[in-house]
Design a protein around this motif. Sequence first.
Motif, PDB file in Angstrom:
ATOM      1  N   LYS A   1       0.811  -1.214   0.000  1.00  0.00           N
ATOM      2  CA  LYS A   1       0.000   0.000   0.000  1.00  0.00           C
ATOM      3  C   LYS A   1       0.850   1.274   0.000  1.00  0.00           C
ATOM      4  CE  LYS A   1      -3.620  -2.380   2.624  1.00  0.00           C
ATOM      5  NZ  LYS A   1      -4.401  -2.430   3.870  1.00  0.00           N
ATOM      6  N   VAL A   2       2.178   1.102   0.092  1.00  0.00           N
ATOM      7  CA  VAL A   2       3.082   2.248   0.179  1.00  0.00           C
ATOM      8  C   VAL A   2       3.874   2.374  -1.120  1.00  0.00           C
ATOM      9  CG1 VAL A   2       5.106   3.174   1.354  1.00  0.00           C
ATOM     10  CG2 VAL A   2       3.271   2.115   2.683  1.00  0.00           C
ATOM     11  N   SER A   3       3.911   3.565  -1.688  1.00  0.00           N
ATOM     12  CA  SER A   3       4.667   3.790  -2.920  1.00  0.00           C
ATOM     13  C   SER A   3       5.538   5.035  -2.770  1.00  0.00           C
ATOM     14  CB  SER A   3       3.718   3.961  -4.112  1.00  0.00           C
ATOM     15  OG  SER A   3       2.864   5.073  -3.917  1.00  0.00           O
ATOM     16  N   LEU A   4       6.537   5.145  -3.649  1.00  0.00           N
ATOM     17  CA  LEU A   4       7.463   6.280  -3.621  1.00  0.00           C
ATOM     18  C   LEU A   4       7.641   6.797  -5.038  1.00  0.00           C
ATOM     19  CD1 LEU A   4       9.548   8.002  -2.039  1.00  0.00           C
ATOM     20  CD2 LEU A   4      11.248   6.253  -2.597  1.00  0.00           C
ATOM     21  N   THR A   5       7.426   8.083  -5.236  1.00  0.00           N
ATOM     22  CA  THR A   5       7.596   8.673  -6.560  1.00  0.00           C
ATOM     23  C   THR A   5       9.016   9.222  -6.722  1.00  0.00           C
ATOM     24  OG1 THR A   5       6.909  10.905  -5.887  1.00  0.00           O
ATOM     25  CG2 THR A   5       5.175   9.351  -6.546  1.00  0.00           C
TER      26      THR A   5
END
Length: 341
Positions: free
Chosen positions: A145-149
């Motif tokens: 559920k965690v993303s990094l741009t």
Amino acid sequence: MRRIILLLILLLVVGCTQHPEERGVVARVNGKPIYLKELEARYDLNNLGWVSGVVPSVEAMSAEYGNVLSELIIYKLVGFALEKEGLHVSSEDVQKEEAAIRADYPDDLFERTLTEEYIDIAVWRLFLKRHLEMKLFFNEVLRPKVSLTYQEAEKYYKENLSEFYIPERVHVLLVRGNDRTSVQRSALLLEKAEDWKIVAESLASEITVRELKLKKDRLPVQWASTLQRMTPKSSSNVSTTAYGFEQLVLLAVIPEKLLGPSQAYSVIERVLIDKKMNEAFVEWLEKQVASAKIEVTPLLSKKLSGKVHQDIWSNPSQAQEELQEEPDREPESEVGKSSDP
């Protein structure tokens, strides 16, 4: 995280059951019991290695038991989440982790440590399982559920450039042995070698070679002036130490540099993902606490109420500390069903 612990304790105090509890049960989470022996065992594990000669006060122990009970409640909530996702930690997983931990202890030191601290091996394994469950929850439930741009990573890099500056370093070999001549000969071979690792493997067993990469501004005092006078591929004089004789071989001086964004990305990713994971966990836990039915025996809740009041008023702005312990799933039958009240 401190905010969550205080919230849990407050809920325990306010929402405690007014009915007599089953023998040995100190709390229930959605009907599932937490036993007195679980509470005591977790307290003992948290204080494993405590060597102070000062006996903790009753007030300090009550406060600590409140924190421990909060941990056990978190374990229960995480356990429910894993069940919902169809995830579990197997006995093989626990055995593998135990073997890895035991490998760090020589001979029977592991068993002796537990015995000296009055920790039952079955209890230790139970909480090891809970530790693995927490890791499973973070990796399989929260992480997707965690993303990094890229923009977030780039912004962090620009705002924290000093974290990616690497000062000048020295690449050194520390050669030790009990015979001065053997140390000198070994150092000479190492400084002339094209591949020092091959040479090191061929040296006599009584010679030890340790590779070090040290920041120039953080060199040990006894080495600083010596290394400053040396050039790459040269050796220092032999020194006499408590370990016998030792000699330094300077392999190279590594220039200072600033890591570029692509080189720093793995570090940035770890820092930001960890931060986002902790935030996601706090958000998830707040929702679970709000919807869960948490009950605690009135006897324990009275001991906690004074501490909650004190903490809330003395630390109103402390919101988050990284959770370093582990979660809890059943098996309540393993600890506490024969507990004393």
